[in-house]
Scaffold this active site. Structure first.
Site, PDB file in Angstrom:
ATOM      1  N   ASP A  70     -24.101  23.384  32.860  1.00  0.00           N
ATOM      2  CA  ASP A  70     -23.408  21.984  32.857  1.00  0.00           C
ATOM      3  C   ASP A  70     -22.607  21.666  31.923  1.00  0.00           C
ATOM      4  O   ASP A  70     -21.897  20.739  31.742  1.00  0.00           O
ATOM      5  CB  ASP A  70     -24.662  21.125  32.757  1.00  0.00           C
ATOM      6  CG  ASP A  70     -24.282  19.780  33.204  1.00  0.00           C
ATOM      7  OD1 ASP A  70     -23.505  19.423  34.237  1.00  0.00           O
ATOM      8  OD2 ASP A  70     -24.725  18.786  32.627  1.00  0.00           O
TER       9      ASP A  70
ATOM     10  N   GLU B 295     -14.327  21.164  26.847  1.00  0.00           N
ATOM     11  CA  GLU B 295     -14.386  20.331  27.682  1.00  0.00           C
ATOM     12  C   GLU B 295     -13.475  19.196  27.532  1.00  0.00           C
ATOM     13  O   GLU B 295     -13.079  18.952  26.613  1.00  0.00           O
ATOM     14  CB  GLU B 295     -15.935  19.696  27.844  1.00  0.00           C
ATOM     15  CG  GLU B 295     -16.992  20.412  28.198  1.00  0.00           C
ATOM     16  CD  GLU B 295     -18.202  19.590  28.077  1.00  0.00           C
ATOM     17  OE1 GLU B 295     -18.305  18.560  28.183  1.00  0.00           O
ATOM     18  OE2 GLU B 295     -19.499  20.548  28.476  1.00  0.00           O
TER      19      GLU B 295
ATOM     20  N   HIS C 213     -20.765  18.687  33.489  1.00  0.00           N
ATOM     21  CA  HIS C 213     -21.358  17.930  32.561  1.00  0.00           C
ATOM     22  C   HIS C 213     -22.163  16.530  33.110  1.00  0.00           C
ATOM     23  O   HIS C 213     -21.845  15.649  32.786  1.00  0.00           O
ATOM     24  CB  HIS C 213     -20.515  17.561  31.192  1.00  0.00           C
ATOM     25  CG  HIS C 213     -21.394  17.271  30.233  1.00  0.00           C
ATOM     26  ND1 HIS C 213     -20.718  17.373  28.807  1.00  0.00           N
ATOM     27  CD2 HIS C 213     -22.557  16.678  29.757  1.00  0.00           C
ATOM     28  CE1 HIS C 213     -21.674  17.193  27.829  1.00  0.00           C
ATOM     29  NE2 HIS C 213     -22.773  16.746  28.710  1.00  0.00           N
TER      30      HIS C 213
END
Length: 525
Positions: free
Chosen positions: A255, A260, A278
């Protein structure tokens, strides 16, 4: 009227609470850093989630900002040192999304075991590939939980309910707490050897960064499955990819990622990898919970001066602050020192306040000590929630008071009992109100702590100090101060050295290899 800016998308309940409390609030999600920098000077409070980056540059422009509230746990997007230097309180909501994140980890484990994402795509494409998606049961399997704090313990509880065997690695997990939540506490290498599934629930620290790497993967069982809903930096993604390709790791569910938003990743497209963007905290309930909490906490701080879940300041009244300030620094150093040198599970903590210290409001001091003690392996720990976390982990915290002046006019002594031993450290304030360490493990010394310290325990032998100095000199490390103490001739000795820069791992290892060395710890304050 105080003003708060909400710069990320948040539940409408946050706006409602601010306005109910009489706080003016603006919602401006999706701003660029330049836009945020241009307007932040107009606000007393900034409420954020994960998208807004409260950088040093933004904080410098925030001339009126008094508090930053993070609706969630992680504060990687906040420059806390810059906020602290600017007098800005940083707070988070550490418990609002724990259940949601834990449930996502369990869901990822199911999805990985039964190939649910791939089977769904195949079936909706008009195929009927029943034999292709042969899965495995969770029943009877061993789940290894790395990090058994707030979220990890919920994952363990849910897994026990699924009739899994749960083992855990967490240096701060006491045997009593492990028994209470139904897990078996193991060392990390033992967990790797036994676990069918490994689920990560630890913050990023120097000891956990890249903990899933080629070396540790090699210690795992053939066919292990790995779940990471914690932090992307815990996994070396290239090493995981190689292990997935070789078959040593049967599958992974992720996740979180090293970078990111993860629009691209070397693990994307692999048949044995399940990925989500996420989503750990992404449920309606969690979003409402953290929005309510951050709005209430920020309102209380701005209107009443009350501090809850602050990450960079103690809970103390304006009247007490000047008197307690040097003691708070001493408490932080004592707890931070003990936390960094303690290597096994903590059973109990005893804090003794002597002389002038015994007459203070010691509650914030005790909280700061516990915070420093737990901080090396935990994020989102603060002086407010530290006692709660310690209690949840089965750590018995006691305080004692002696207002008689003995060796010093004021003294705080911290004793830590682990599974193996009891060790103590004591500190005082000298006339300049600057903290000094005056006793470690029963060895008297007088030391002022700097930003970078090296702590060495060794057997007292001729030539050791010269050898230690040579190692540091050869590494180009400059010594600022050098403090020594010992129990007796040729007995246990301690060196506490202030250095001008952080030591490299190679230098630490070189010191560790010196004759007569028992323990080496680089410390940071």
């Amino acid at each position: 009227m105080v003003k708060v800016l909400i710069s990320d998308k948040m539940s409408p309940r946050a706006v409602e609470i601010f306005r109910e409390r009489g706080v003016e609030v603006d919602e401006k999600p999706g701003m660029t850093p330049e836009e945020l920098k241009a307007c932040i000077g107009d606000y007393d409070g900034l409420a954020i989630r994960s998208a807004t980056k409260a950088t040093a540059e933004i904080i410098k422009a925030a001339k009126n900002l008094k508090v930053i509230g993070r609706a969630g746990i992680g504060v990687d997007n906040v420059d806390i040192p810059s906020a602290t230097a600017a007098g800005i309180c940083v707070m988070n909501t550490p418990f609002g999304n724990a259940i949601t994140t834990a449930e996502h980890a369990i869901a990822m484990m199911f999805a990985l075991s039964r190939h649910i994402p791939a089977a769904n795509a195949s079936t909706q494409a008009g195929k009927w590939e029943k034999s292709k998606f042969m899965g495995v049961e969770l029943y009877g399997k061993t789940l290894g939980v790395i990090g058994c704090g707030n979220i990890g313990s919920i994952v363990a509880d849910r897994a026990v309910g699924l009739k899994m065997k749960v083992v855990a690695y967490d240096p701060f997990l006491s045997p009593e707490r492990a028994t209470e939540i139904g897990v078996e506490k193991l060392e990390l290498y033992e967990l790797f050897a036994r676990a069918d599934y490994v689920s990560l629930h630890t913050p990023i620290t120097d000891s956990t960064r890249n903990i899933i790497n080629a070396k540790n993967i090699a210690k795992m069982k053939e066919g292990v499955r790995i779940i990471n809903c914690a932090r992307g930096g815990l996994v070396v993604e290239a090493d995981l990819k190689a292990a997935l390709e070789s078959g040593h790791v049967a599958g992974a569910a992720l996740d979180v990622y090293a970078v990111e938003p993860a629009k691209e990743n070397i693990l994307f497209g692999m048949d044995n990898v399940v990925t989500t963007p996420h989503l750990g905290a992404s449920t309606d309930e969690a979003q409402v919970n953290v929005a309510i909490q951050v709005a209430e906490q920020m309102s209380d701080y701005l209107l009443l001066g009350s501090v809850t879940n602050a990450l960079n300041m103690p809970s103390v009244s304006a009247e007490e602050a000047p008197k307690l300030k040097p003691y708070m620094q001493l408490a932080a150093q004592l707890g931070g020192f003990a936390g960094q040198v303690t290597e096994s599970g903590i059973k109990s903590v005893r804090i003794e306040y002597e002389g002038a210290a015994a007459g203070l409001n010691t509650k914030p001091l005790t909280s700061i000590i516990i915070q420093g003690l737990l901080a090396p392996l935990m994020d989102s720990i603060n002086m407010v929630n530290a006692p709660v976390v310690a209690k949840e982990r089965g750590i018995d915290v006691t305080e004692s008071y002696n207002d008689r002046e003995e060796d010093y006019q004021t003294l705080i002594r911290l004793s830590i009992t682990t599974e193996h031993q009891t060790r103590a450290i004591a500190g005082t304030l000298f006339g300049d109100n600057r903290p000094r360490i005056v006793n470690i493990k029963g060895i008297n010394m007088e030391a002022e702590l700097g930003e970078h310290m090296l702590y060495v325990t060794n057997q007292d032998k001729p030539g050791f100090i010269g050898a230690l100095g040579s190692v540091l000199g050869d590494a180009g490390v400059n010594i600022a101060t050098f403090h020594l103490g010992r129990h007796k001739l040729e007995g246990e000795a301690i060196a506490l050295i202030e250095i001008d820069s952080e030591l490299s791992p190679a230098t630490v290892e070189a010191v560790r290899q010196l004759p007569h060395v028992a323990q080496v710890k680089p410390l940071k304050f």
